[in-house]
Scaffold this motif. Structure first.
Motif, PDB file in Angstrom:
ATOM      1  N   ALA A 117      -8.011  -2.610   1.708  1.00 26.37           N
ATOM      2  CA  ALA A 117      -7.312  -2.092   0.530  1.00 26.37           C
ATOM      3  C   ALA A 117      -6.484  -3.186  -0.131  1.00 26.37           C
ATOM      4  N   ALA A 154      -5.375   0.762  -5.052  1.00 28.72           N
ATOM      5  CA  ALA A 154      -6.131   0.792  -3.800  1.00 28.72           C
ATOM      6  C   ALA A 154      -5.168   0.970  -2.632  1.00 28.72           C
ATOM      7  N   THR A 155      -5.568   1.788  -1.693  1.00 31.60           N
ATOM      8  CA  THR A 155      -4.763   2.055  -0.498  1.00 31.60           C
ATOM      9  C   THR A 155      -5.701   2.464   0.626  1.00 31.60           C
ATOM     10  N   ASP A 156      -5.118   2.968   1.709  1.00 31.83           N
ATOM     11  CA  ASP A 156      -5.972   3.403   2.815  1.00 31.83           C
ATOM     12  C   ASP A 156      -5.461   4.689   3.435  1.00 31.83           C
ATOM     13  N   SER A 213      -8.995  -0.888   7.335  1.00 31.96           N
ATOM     14  CA  SER A 213      -8.894  -0.335   5.986  1.00 31.96           C
ATOM     15  C   SER A 213      -7.655  -0.838   5.254  1.00 31.96           C
ATOM     16  N   LEU A 222       0.816  -1.214   0.000  1.00 30.06           N
ATOM     17  CA  LEU A 222       0.000   0.000   0.000  1.00 30.06           C
ATOM     18  C   LEU A 222       0.848   1.261   0.000  1.00 30.06           C
TER      19      LEU A 222
END
Length: 128
Positions: free
Chosen positions: A91, A102-104, A87, A14
């Motif tokens: 993600a 996608a990440t958080d 999260s 991430l």
């Protein structure tokens, strides 16, 4: 493997976002996976969409028949929870279904709100 090890492993892929950097992102979809009672009590990030965790992968699979509109596989998706733990795992799972960006949000909604950034009253009806 412990929960902490799972979290550490998930975060390796991430490119996590700091709350004050969120507004500067372009082509971003902010997804709030917090329960409605947290969103009602604490508010929401303007422009975010609530998606219940139980349906997250189905609603955000870029090639799925149950996906929500408004994003592609190239969209940056920033997932947020209360404090930035669930999260990270969510993600990681979104990356696995075809969202490489996608990440958080580091620290989750609570870190975002603590910085004094704008919020809106919640809860917005979630996408189910």
């Amino acid at each position: 493997m412990s929960a902490e090890q799972l979290l550490d492993e998930a975060r390796l892929t991430l490119n996590r976002v700091e709350p004050h950097d969120l507004a500067g992102l372009s082509d971003v979809l902010v997804v709030d996976i917090r329960p409605a009672h947290n969103r009602a009590a604490e508010g929401e990030i303007p422009g975010s969409i609530p998606v219940e965790r139980i349906v997250l992968e189905w609603r955000l699979d870029p090639n799925g028949e149950h996906r929500i509109p408004g994003f592609t596989a190239d969209t940056t998706v920033v997932v947020l929870c209360n404090e930035g733990y669930a999260s990270s795992l969510a993600a990681r799972d979104l990356q696995r279904v075809g969202l490489p960006k996608a990440t958080d949000l580091i620290g989750g909604f609570r870190a975002y709100a603590a910085t004094g950034l704008p919020t809106r009253p919640g809860p917005t009806h979630p996408i189910t």
